[in-house]
Design a protein around this motif. Structure first.
Motif, PDB file in Angstrom:
ATOM      1  N   GLN A  25       0.803  -1.219   0.000  1.00  0.00           N
ATOM      2  CA  GLN A  25       0.000   0.000   0.000  1.00  0.00           C
ATOM      3  C   GLN A  25       0.840   1.276   0.000  1.00  0.00           C
ATOM      4  O   GLN A  25       0.333   2.350  -0.354  1.00  0.00           O
ATOM      5  N   THR A  26       2.091   1.174   0.353  1.00  0.00           N
ATOM      6  CA  THR A  26       3.015   2.304   0.249  1.00  0.00           C
ATOM      7  C   THR A  26       4.075   2.053  -0.804  1.00  0.00           C
ATOM      8  O   THR A  26       4.380   2.925  -1.624  1.00  0.00           O
ATOM      9  N   HIS A  72      -5.502  -6.116   7.322  1.00  0.00           N
ATOM     10  CA  HIS A  72      -6.260  -5.220   8.199  1.00  0.00           C
ATOM     11  C   HIS A  72      -7.690  -5.728   8.407  1.00  0.00           C
ATOM     12  O   HIS A  72      -8.207  -5.706   9.524  1.00  0.00           O
ATOM     13  N   ILE A 106      -8.916   1.805   9.046  1.00  0.00           N
ATOM     14  CA  ILE A 106      -7.733   2.110   8.241  1.00  0.00           C
ATOM     15  C   ILE A 106      -8.133   2.240   6.775  1.00  0.00           C
ATOM     16  O   ILE A 106      -8.722   1.325   6.189  1.00  0.00           O
ATOM     17  N   GLY A 133      -3.560  -4.374   2.770  1.00  0.00           N
ATOM     18  CA  GLY A 133      -2.557  -3.944   3.740  1.00  0.00           C
ATOM     19  C   GLY A 133      -2.419  -4.923   4.888  1.00  0.00           C
ATOM     20  O   GLY A 133      -3.361  -5.623   5.259  1.00  0.00           O
ATOM     21  N   SER A 152       2.580  -2.182   7.788  1.00  0.00           N
ATOM     22  CA  SER A 152       2.337  -0.859   8.353  1.00  0.00           C
ATOM     23  C   SER A 152       3.354  -0.514   9.429  1.00  0.00           C
ATOM     24  O   SER A 152       3.896   0.596   9.466  1.00  0.00           O
ATOM     25  N   ASN A 173       6.855   0.052   7.932  1.00  0.00           N
ATOM     26  CA  ASN A 173       6.937   1.298   7.162  1.00  0.00           C
ATOM     27  C   ASN A 173       6.973   2.511   8.086  1.00  0.00           C
ATOM     28  O   ASN A 173       7.653   3.501   7.813  1.00  0.00           O
ATOM     29  N   ASN A 174       6.220   2.435   9.187  1.00  0.00           N
ATOM     30  CA  ASN A 174       6.174   3.511  10.184  1.00  0.00           C
ATOM     31  C   ASN A 174       5.890   4.880   9.575  1.00  0.00           C
ATOM     32  O   ASN A 174       6.604   5.858   9.807  1.00  0.00           O
ATOM     33  N   ASP A 175       4.818   4.930   8.793  1.00  0.00           N
ATOM     34  CA  ASP A 175       4.356   6.219   8.277  1.00  0.00           C
ATOM     35  C   ASP A 175       3.968   7.102   9.463  1.00  0.00           C
ATOM     36  O   ASP A 175       3.317   6.636  10.399  1.00  0.00           O
ATOM     37  N   ALA A 215       0.244   6.877  10.293  1.00  0.00           N
ATOM     38  CA  ALA A 215      -0.407   5.569  10.294  1.00  0.00           C
ATOM     39  C   ALA A 215      -1.053   5.274  11.644  1.00  0.00           C
ATOM     40  O   ALA A 215      -0.666   5.824  12.675  1.00  0.00           O
ATOM     41  N   TYR A 220      -1.633   1.904  13.087  1.00  0.00           N
ATOM     42  CA  TYR A 220      -1.078   0.800  13.873  1.00  0.00           C
ATOM     43  C   TYR A 220       0.082   1.209  14.794  1.00  0.00           C
ATOM     44  O   TYR A 220       0.158   0.713  15.929  1.00  0.00           O
ATOM     45  N   PHE A 235      -5.746   8.924   6.181  1.00  0.00           N
ATOM     46  CA  PHE A 235      -4.747   8.836   7.242  1.00  0.00           C
ATOM     47  C   PHE A 235      -5.168   9.760   8.386  1.00  0.00           C
ATOM     48  O   PHE A 235      -6.054  10.600   8.235  1.00  0.00           O
TER      49      PHE A 235
END
Length: 263
Positions: A30-31, A73, A96, A105, A110, A113-115, A118, A120, A181
């Motif tokens: 997804q990213t 998810h 999400i 996803g 998630s 990636n640690n957006d 985000a 989670y 987001f």
């Protein structure tokens, strides 16, 4: 798009061998896939983890809830095991993105990636979870290290997330309408070890709000944190909202989360 080698291993050992050889893990895409389309990422080899069945699934291990890294998810959102153990986690997963994102996803993708916006990461930090990898367990407090940065080594693979019991908890977010987001999301949890407050969407990555934690430890009520300000310098500022606006939202979302946790 451009030419790259695609691998879909069927076992964890095979996936780890490809990762050690320099492959880029695809845990949901997804990213990563949008980044590749925009030429912001250009891996030479993709290692799709979707075929590694042992990395997915949800189960109880004593008092702990264990969720495999490749669990989607929507599976977390729909799981009776999750709803019984930690209901707020199912609720968070169900909020999400949109249905398509939730169908593809994964929790491991998630977390890795640690957006900075985000959901989670806020759950893991708020619940004091443990990230299980192929070689160690990493506490959430040590795992998240800033925007898109984690404690993972280059060739380290997340296998599962371990959650301990929680007395009560809630997650409330103010959604960015286009991306869904969190413009600001606040996760509040009361556990046997104390109160934890995690904020996402505000700046350089998920973080704990110590002032709110101290106040809620003495009085777990919305009123206890009504006058606590959030440092604007910790907040990001963009076309969706100024740092001052985001700092204000932290207080609003936190009070709503406490009220929701109280039921």
């Amino acid at each position: 798009m451009y030419a790259f080698d695609y691998q879909r291993p069927a076992s964890r050992d095979a996936a780890q061998a490809l990762l050690s050889a320099g492959g880029k893990l695809l845990a949901g895409g997804q990213t990563l896939l949008p980044s590749m389309r925009l030429r912001l990422a250009a891996p030479e080899q993709l290692v799709d983890l979707a075929g590694v069945a042992e990395l997915a699934g949800i189960h109880r291990a004593g008092e702990q809830l264990v969720i495999g890294a490749m669990t989607r998810h929507h599976q977390v959102a729909e799981s009776e095991t999750v709803r019984q153990a930690i209901p707020v986690l199912a609720q968070l997963a169900g909020g999400i993105g949109d249905r398509q994102v939730r169908a593809r996803g994964t929790i491991g993708g998630s977390v890795a990636n640690n957006d900075p916006a985000a959901d989670y990461p806020a759950a893991l930090l708020g619940l004091g979870a443990q990230v299980q990898t192929d070689r160690r367990q990493i506490a959430a407090d040590d795992f998240f290290q800033g925007m898109f940065a984690t404690a993972l080594e280059e060739d380290e693979l997340i296998t599962a997330i371990h959650f301990s019991p929680v007395q009560r908890a809630a997650y409330v977010k103010f959604r960015q309408p286009a991306s869904l987001f969190a413009l600001i999301g606040v996760f509040v949890a009361q556990t046997a070890a104390g109160v934890r407050v995690a904020v996402t969407g505000g700046g350089n990555g998920v973080f704990r709000h110590s002032a709110m934690e101290q106040a809620l430890s003495a009085d777990f009520s919305p009123a206890a944190i009504a006058g606590i300000a959030t440092d604007e310098e910790l907040m990001s500022s963009d076309l969706h909202g100024s740092s001052a606006y985001r700092a204000h939202l932290v207080g609003v979302m936190a009070q709503r989360a406490v009220a929701q946790a109280l039921g």
